[in-house]
Write a protein that holds these residues in place. Structure first.
Motif, short mmCIF file in Angstrom:
data_model
loop_
_atom_site.label_atom_id
_atom_site.label_comp_id
_atom_site.label_asym_id
_atom_site.label_seq_id
_atom_site.Cartn_x
_atom_site.Cartn_y
_atom_site.Cartn_z
N LYS A 96 0.83 -1.20 0.00
CA LYS A 96 0.00 0.00 0.00
C LYS A 96 0.87 1.26 0.00
CE LYS A 96 -4.04 1.96 2.40
NZ LYS A 96 -3.62 3.34 2.73
N ALA A 97 1.89 1.25 0.84
CA ALA A 97 2.70 2.46 0.97
C ALA A 97 4.19 2.18 1.14
CB ALA A 97 2.19 3.30 2.14
N GLY A 98 4.61 0.96 0.85
CA GLY A 98 6.04 0.67 0.83
C GLY A 98 6.62 0.08 2.10
N ILE A 99 5.82 -0.06 3.14
CA ILE A 99 6.33 -0.60 4.40
C ILE A 99 6.36 -2.13 4.37
CG2 ILE A 99 6.13 -0.62 6.91
CD1 ILE A 99 6.53 2.19 5.86
N ARG A 100 5.19 -2.72 4.11
CA ARG A 100 5.12 -4.19 4.07
C ARG A 100 5.98 -4.77 2.95
NH1 ARG A 100 -1.25 -4.96 4.11
NH2 ARG A 100 -1.11 -2.84 3.32
N SER A 101 6.04 -4.05 1.83
CA SER A 101 6.85 -4.56 0.72
C SER A 101 8.33 -4.59 1.11
CB SER A 101 6.63 -3.73 -0.55
OG SER A 101 6.81 -2.36 -0.31
N MET A 102 8.77 -3.63 1.94
CA MET A 102 10.15 -3.66 2.40
C MET A 102 10.39 -4.85 3.33
SD MET A 102 13.22 -2.67 2.33
CE MET A 102 13.46 -1.07 1.55
N HIS A 103 9.42 -5.16 4.17
CA HIS A 103 9.55 -6.36 5.01
C HIS A 103 9.64 -7.61 4.13
CE1 HIS A 103 9.08 -4.43 8.85
NE2 HIS A 103 7.91 -3.92 8.53
N ALA A 104 8.78 -7.70 3.13
CA ALA A 104 8.80 -8.85 2.23
C ALA A 104 10.15 -8.95 1.52
CB ALA A 104 7.67 -8.72 1.20
N ALA A 105 10.68 -7.82 1.12
CA ALA A 105 11.99 -7.79 0.44
C ALA A 105 13.08 -8.35 1.35
CB ALA A 105 12.31 -6.36 0.00
N GLN A 106 12.98 -8.03 2.62
CA GLN A 106 13.98 -8.54 3.57
C GLN A 106 13.88 -10.06 3.73
OE1 GLN A 106 12.97 -5.78 6.68
NE2 GLN A 106 14.46 -4.26 5.98
N PHE A 107 12.65 -10.59 3.71
CA PHE A 107 12.49 -12.05 3.75
C PHE A 107 13.11 -12.69 2.50
CE2 PHE A 107 9.02 -11.21 6.85
CZ PHE A 107 9.39 -12.13 7.82
N ALA A 108 12.90 -12.06 1.35
CA ALA A 108 13.47 -12.60 0.10
C ALA A 108 14.99 -12.57 0.16
CB ALA A 108 12.96 -11.80 -1.09
N ALA A 109 15.54 -11.50 0.72
CA ALA A 109 17.00 -11.38 0.84
C ALA A 109 17.55 -12.49 1.73
CB ALA A 109 17.37 -10.01 1.40
N MET A 110 16.85 -12.76 2.82
CA MET A 110 17.30 -13.81 3.73
C MET A 110 17.25 -15.18 3.06
SD MET A 110 15.95 -12.81 7.56
CE MET A 110 14.22 -12.58 7.17
N ALA A 111 16.35 -15.34 2.10
CA ALA A 111 16.19 -16.63 1.41
C ALA A 111 17.19 -16.79 0.26
CB ALA A 111 14.76 -16.76 0.88
N GLY A 112 18.01 -15.77 0.02
CA GLY A 112 19.06 -15.92 -0.98
C GLY A 112 18.85 -15.18 -2.29
N TYR A 113 17.74 -14.46 -2.41
CA TYR A 113 17.55 -13.64 -3.62
C TYR A 113 18.48 -12.44 -3.54
CZ TYR A 113 13.47 -16.47 -4.63
OH TYR A 113 12.65 -17.53 -4.91
N THR A 114 19.02 -12.04 -4.69
CA THR A 114 19.98 -10.94 -4.69
C THR A 114 19.49 -9.74 -5.49
OG1 THR A 114 21.10 -12.00 -6.54
CG2 THR A 114 21.98 -12.42 -4.34
N ASP A 115 18.53 -9.94 -6.39
CA ASP A 115 17.98 -8.82 -7.17
C ASP A 115 16.58 -8.53 -6.68
OD1 ASP A 115 20.20 -8.37 -8.91
OD2 ASP A 115 19.69 -10.24 -9.91
N ILE A 116 16.49 -7.55 -5.79
CA ILE A 116 15.23 -7.28 -5.10
C ILE A 116 14.91 -5.80 -5.22
CG2 ILE A 116 14.01 -7.43 -2.90
CD1 ILE A 116 16.20 -9.51 -2.06
N ILE A 117 13.67 -5.52 -5.59
CA ILE A 117 13.22 -4.14 -5.77
C ILE A 117 11.99 -3.90 -4.90
CG2 ILE A 117 12.22 -2.50 -7.42
CD1 ILE A 117 13.95 -3.82 -9.58
#
Length: 129
Positions: A96-117
């Motif tokens: 909605k406003a970029g907060i939850r998506s940043m949390h989701a991005a951090q989960f993806a980073a922890m899982a090994g993704y490297t290209d995250i927007i």
């Protein structure tokens, strides 16, 4: 790659998000390098509509609770109705406003993704600004 530095999560604006969505729409059926995921709740997405038909829905509570990026591919697809992005994909998160998506991005980073927007404007900016 060395695990010493965490992956960079890139924040983008509305015009950049628009370009990514166009790219994904144009290469639908072939292989877009982007997987776009809206992490809002289903009722919120139903209320505003999707940013585009190519945007997948995966609410943040599921990401947080079920370690979704660590799931087996077939289990992921069965649960969420789209292919689990490979580690070579660029994952684009929106909410909605970029907060939850940043949390989701951090989960993806922890899982090994490297290209995250992270689309920091979210649906508020997309439709209402």
């Amino acid at each position: 790659s060395s695990s010493s530095s965490p992956p960079q999560i890139i924040s983008i604006n509305k015009s950049q998000m628009s370009e990514i969505i166009t790219d994904a729409e144009e290469s639908e059926g072939t292989d877009s390098k982007y997987t776009i995921i809206d992490v809002r709740n289903v009722d919120e997405i139903n209320y505003t509509g999707k940013l585009s038909p190519v945007v997948h829905t995966l609410p943040l509570p599921y990401i947080a609770q079920y370690n979704v990026f660590g799931m087996e591919d077939d289990e992921f697809e069965e649960q969420f109705g789209f292919d689990k992005p490979g580690l070579d994909k660029t994952i684009v998160f929106t909410c909605k406003a970029g907060i939850r998506s940043m949390h989701a991005a951090q989960f993806a980073a922890m899982a090994g993704y490297t290209d995250i927007i992270n689309y920091s404007g979210g649906s508020d900016e997309w439709w209402f600004r």
